[in-house]
Design an enzyme around this catalytic site. Structure first.
Site, PDB file in Angstrom:
ATOM      1  CB  ALA A  68      -0.961   0.112   1.092  1.00  0.00           C
ATOM      2  N   GLY A 111       0.913  -4.988   0.976  1.00  0.00           N
ATOM      3  CA  GLY A 111      -0.529  -5.049   0.185  1.00  0.00           C
ATOM      4  C   GLY A 111      -0.195  -5.652  -1.259  1.00  0.00           C
ATOM      5  CD  GLU A 114      -2.340  -7.669   3.359  1.00  0.00           C
ATOM      6  OE1 GLU A 114      -1.866  -6.574   2.950  1.00  0.00           O
ATOM      7  OE2 GLU A 114      -2.667  -7.886   4.301  1.00  0.00           O
ATOM      8  CD  GLU A 134       1.554  -5.487   5.753  1.00  0.00           C
ATOM      9  OE1 GLU A 134       2.220  -6.232   5.816  1.00  0.00           O
ATOM     10  OE2 GLU A 134       0.822  -5.606   4.669  1.00  0.00           O
TER      11      GLU A 134
HETATM   12  C1  HXC Z   1       5.013   4.352  -1.020  1.00  0.00           C
HETATM   13  C2  HXC Z   1       7.016   3.468  -1.909  1.00  0.00           C
HETATM   14  C3  HXC Z   1       6.662   2.189  -1.364  1.00  0.00           C
HETATM   15  C4  HXC Z   1       5.343   2.207  -0.688  1.00  0.00           C
HETATM   16  C5  HXC Z   1       8.685   1.793  -2.276  1.00  0.00           C
HETATM   17  N1  HXC Z   1       8.202   3.277  -2.483  1.00  0.00           N
HETATM   18  N2  HXC Z   1       7.567   1.376  -1.669  1.00  0.00           N
HETATM   19  N3  HXC Z   1       6.247   4.612  -1.885  1.00  0.00           N
HETATM   20  N4  HXC Z   1       4.753   3.263  -0.631  1.00  0.00           N
HETATM   21  N5  HXC Z   1       4.938   1.060  -0.234  1.00  0.00           N
HETATM   22  C6  HXC Z   1       8.830   4.307  -3.195  1.00  0.00           C
HETATM   23  C7  HXC Z   1      10.101   4.872  -2.427  1.00  0.00           C
HETATM   24  O1  HXC Z   1       9.700   5.819  -1.426  1.00  0.00           O
HETATM   25  C8  HXC Z   1      11.088   5.457  -3.418  1.00  0.00           C
HETATM   26  O2  HXC Z   1      10.447   6.621  -3.824  1.00  0.00           O
HETATM   27  C9  HXC Z   1      10.566   4.613  -4.780  1.00  0.00           C
HETATM   28  O3  HXC Z   1       9.379   3.732  -4.416  1.00  0.00           O
HETATM   29  C10 HXC Z   1      11.673   3.455  -4.769  1.00  0.00           C
HETATM   30  O4  HXC Z   1      11.953   2.691  -3.468  1.00  0.00           O
HETATM   31  P1  HXC Z   1      13.331   2.652  -2.799  1.00  0.00           P
HETATM   32  O5  HXC Z   1      13.038   2.136  -1.574  1.00  0.00           O
HETATM   33  O6  HXC Z   1      14.119   3.507  -3.124  1.00  0.00           O
HETATM   34  O7  HXC Z   1      13.704   1.150  -3.662  1.00  0.00           O
HETATM   35  P2  HXC Z   1      14.743  -0.036  -3.015  1.00  0.00           P
HETATM   36  O8  HXC Z   1      15.867   0.573  -2.381  1.00  0.00           O
HETATM   37  O9  HXC Z   1      14.773  -0.896  -4.225  1.00  0.00           O
HETATM   38  O10 HXC Z   1      13.839  -0.939  -2.095  1.00  0.00           O
HETATM   39  C11 HXC Z   1      12.633  -1.603  -2.549  1.00  0.00           C
HETATM   40  C12 HXC Z   1      11.713  -1.826  -1.232  1.00  0.00           C
HETATM   41  C13 HXC Z   1      11.487  -0.699  -0.434  1.00  0.00           C
HETATM   42  C14 HXC Z   1      12.552  -2.854  -0.433  1.00  0.00           C
HETATM   43  C15 HXC Z   1      10.648  -2.594  -1.865  1.00  0.00           C
HETATM   44  O11 HXC Z   1      11.037   0.386  -1.386  1.00  0.00           O
HETATM   45  C16 HXC Z   1      10.483  -0.833   0.638  1.00  0.00           C
HETATM   46  O12 HXC Z   1      10.847  -1.450   1.470  1.00  0.00           O
HETATM   47  N6  HXC Z   1       9.186  -0.472   0.340  1.00  0.00           N
HETATM   48  C17 HXC Z   1       8.277  -0.333   1.398  1.00  0.00           C
HETATM   49  C18 HXC Z   1       7.683  -1.946   1.448  1.00  0.00           C
HETATM   50  C19 HXC Z   1       6.564  -1.917   2.642  1.00  0.00           C
HETATM   51  O13 HXC Z   1       6.850  -1.843   3.688  1.00  0.00           O
HETATM   52  N7  HXC Z   1       5.466  -2.307   2.174  1.00  0.00           N
HETATM   53  C20 HXC Z   1       4.323  -2.400   3.041  1.00  0.00           C
HETATM   54  C21 HXC Z   1       3.433  -1.275   2.969  1.00  0.00           C
HETATM   55  S1  HXC Z   1       2.292  -1.415   4.301  1.00  0.00           S
HETATM   56  P3  HXC Z   1      11.383   7.915  -3.746  1.00  0.00           P
HETATM   57  O14 HXC Z   1      10.393   9.215  -4.292  1.00  0.00           O
HETATM   58  O15 HXC Z   1      12.028   8.094  -2.603  1.00  0.00           O
HETATM   59  O16 HXC Z   1      12.397   7.671  -5.084  1.00  0.00           O
HETATM   60  C22 HXC Z   1       0.919  -2.176   3.525  1.00  0.00           C
HETATM   61  C23 HXC Z   1      -0.356  -2.190   4.094  1.00  0.00           C
HETATM   62  C24 HXC Z   1      -1.189  -3.112   3.451  1.00  0.00           C
HETATM   63  O17 HXC Z   1       0.984  -2.690   2.375  1.00  0.00           O
HETATM   64  C25 HXC Z   1      -2.638  -3.049   4.017  1.00  0.00           C
HETATM   65  C26 HXC Z   1      -3.614  -2.049   4.137  1.00  0.00           C
HETATM   66  C27 HXC Z   1      -3.792  -1.312   2.676  1.00  0.00           C
END
Ligand code: HXC
Length: 260
Positions: A68, A111, A114, A134
């Protein structure tokens, strides 16, 4: 096109496969509200299109979806999430009656994982990574991660994934039964479309009924489920496709289903 965050095409023989590609590369396909709404719209259209027999959802080679959109949800309050019923629009994926296949390359996190689990079959590229991170954000998987994952792979593995937030490589995910098959990264979408094409050549009635039956297995007791299955099986005998499918076998020819 009409979409900002996704591409939708019809592919396979006679356009029998609807292909939804998540296309928000700068954010690794983070599932913002607009993207999820567009997926819902695309599914409505593909579901209503009688020439489409199966649907594939994929992302890019780098990310199926990194979860998400954290930036979009970071400042939400409880009363906002509750009153807007936050994530309600995700449910559309799990109410599609046609078979939906996920083709997962790269990250399927939070997400994203999911969303893949809302699909009927998950295929993965060799470098795919699944996870429910999460917990590392101070929350928990909110669109089925604690429920679908546990049903898919059992308690200990699900607890491990949900409580550590660790990423699970495709090979491990396949061993756990979360993923059906693994393909080379550059062949994943083609191979998934081929399987979707095969599924789309079945009777759409039989596909939908079979899907409904398998899903009932998650909702009810064995006795109720077997009863439901038997009645759905009986129901197949009311269709022309049953007559055609069995006649084709006996006449040693390919069946030509008309979804009637
Ligand atoms: C918003 C995101 C994002 C996310 C990545 N980006 N994941 N933006 N929401 N979930 C954005 C980053 O901010 C960044 O933007 C760009 O995408 C590239 O990501 P990087 O982190 O620079 O890439 P990398 O170093 O290759 O790392 C990849 C990654 C990491 C390991 C996937 O991005 C990461 O950990 N992402 C979050 C994963 C996460 O926690 N997901 C769960 C979300 S909660 P900029 O602008 O800085 O370039 C969820 C809840 C679901 O999903 C249930 C309720 C809906």
């Amino acid at each position: 096109g009409i979409y900002e965050y996704i591409n939708v095409t019809k592919t396979g023989s006679n356009g029998s496969v609807g292909l939804i590609q998540l296309n928000r590369p700068k954010a690794l396909n983070a599932l913002c509200n607009g993207l999820v709404n567009e997926v819902g719209q695309a599914l409505d259209i593909l579901e209503a299109d009688s020439s489409v027999g199966a649907i594939v959802i994929t992302g890019s080679e780098k990310a199926f979806a990194a979860g998400a959109d954290i930036k979009e949800m970071a400042n939400k309050t409880y009363s906002e999430t509750y009153s807007e019923n936050f994530t309600q629009n995700w449910a559309r994926v799990s109410t599609v009656r046609k078979p939906v296949l996920a083709a997962v390359n790269g990250f399927a996190l939070g997400g994203g994982c999911e969303l893949a689990m809302m699909c009927d079959i998950i295929y993965a590229g060799e470098t795919a990574k699944f996870g429910q991170p999460e917990i590392l954000l101070g929350v928990l998987p909110g669109v089925g991660g604690t429920q679908r994952l546990t049903r898919a792979i059992g308690k200990s593995k699900a607890m491990e994934i949900v409580l550590t937030g660790n990423q699970v490589p495709a090979q491990e995910a396949e061993k756990m039964g979360l993923v059906s098959k693994i393909f080379p990264v550059d062949q994943l979408v083609n191979e998934t479309v081929k399987i979707a094409e095969k599924i789309a050549s079945n009777s759409q009635l039989a596909n939908a009924a079979a899907k409904e039956c398998v899903n009932v297995a998650f909702e009810t007791t064995l006795t109720e489920g077997l009863h439901f299955e038997k009645r759905m099986f009986h129901g197949c005998f009311a269709t022309k496709d049953q007559k055609e499918g069995m006649a084709a076998f006996i006449e040693k020819r390919k069946a030509n289903f008309t979804n009637e």
